[in-house]
Design a protein around this motif. Sequence first.
Motif, mmCIF file in Angstrom:
data_model
loop_
_atom_site.group_PDB
_atom_site.id
_atom_site.type_symbol
_atom_site.label_atom_id
_atom_site.label_comp_id
_atom_site.label_asym_id
_atom_site.label_seq_id
_atom_site.Cartn_x
_atom_site.Cartn_y
_atom_site.Cartn_z
ATOM 1 N N ASP A 123 40.791 34.229 39.670
ATOM 2 C CA ASP A 123 41.688 34.481 40.522
ATOM 3 C C ASP A 123 41.316 35.356 41.884
ATOM 4 N N TRP A 124 41.636 35.118 42.894
ATOM 5 C CA TRP A 124 41.332 35.609 44.192
ATOM 6 C C TRP A 124 41.242 37.084 44.222
ATOM 7 N N ASN A 125 42.319 37.723 43.399
ATOM 8 C CA ASN A 125 42.500 39.250 43.362
ATOM 9 C C ASN A 125 41.287 39.764 42.387
ATOM 10 N N ARG A 126 40.940 39.086 41.426
ATOM 11 C CA ARG A 126 39.811 39.625 40.468
ATOM 12 C C ARG A 126 38.505 39.460 41.292
ATOM 13 N N TRP A 127 38.276 38.222 41.872
ATOM 14 C CA TRP A 127 37.024 37.953 42.834
ATOM 15 C C TRP A 127 36.959 39.006 43.730
ATOM 16 N N TYR A 128 38.046 39.440 44.572
ATOM 17 C CA TYR A 128 38.066 40.341 45.360
ATOM 18 C C TYR A 128 37.511 41.705 44.974
ATOM 19 N N THR A 160 33.831 42.072 44.047
ATOM 20 C CA THR A 160 32.940 41.826 45.278
ATOM 21 C C THR A 160 33.126 43.156 45.862
#
Length: 75
Positions: free
Chosen positions: A2-7, A10
């Motif tokens: 998901d985008w929040n885990r990726w964010y 990083t």
Amino acid sequence: MDWNRWYSLTSYLRSSLWTVPLIAVAVYAVVKPLTEVMGRWMIREGMLDPKTGFLGLSMIGVRSFVGDIVSADLA
């Protein structure tokens, strides 16, 4: 992922202090043996004289030259 885990991953990697030294050690582990092999090859082929290998300078001259480079980088 998901985008929040990726964010969050990083963001963590960008803000952590251990990533740059880890990458530097990995690069060192690859570059150092390669340069040693290349140096031995250049000496064997006659392209490099071990006594005056670095710009035709003596060991004292090379140390002075590298010291000047380090001083300029720190300034």
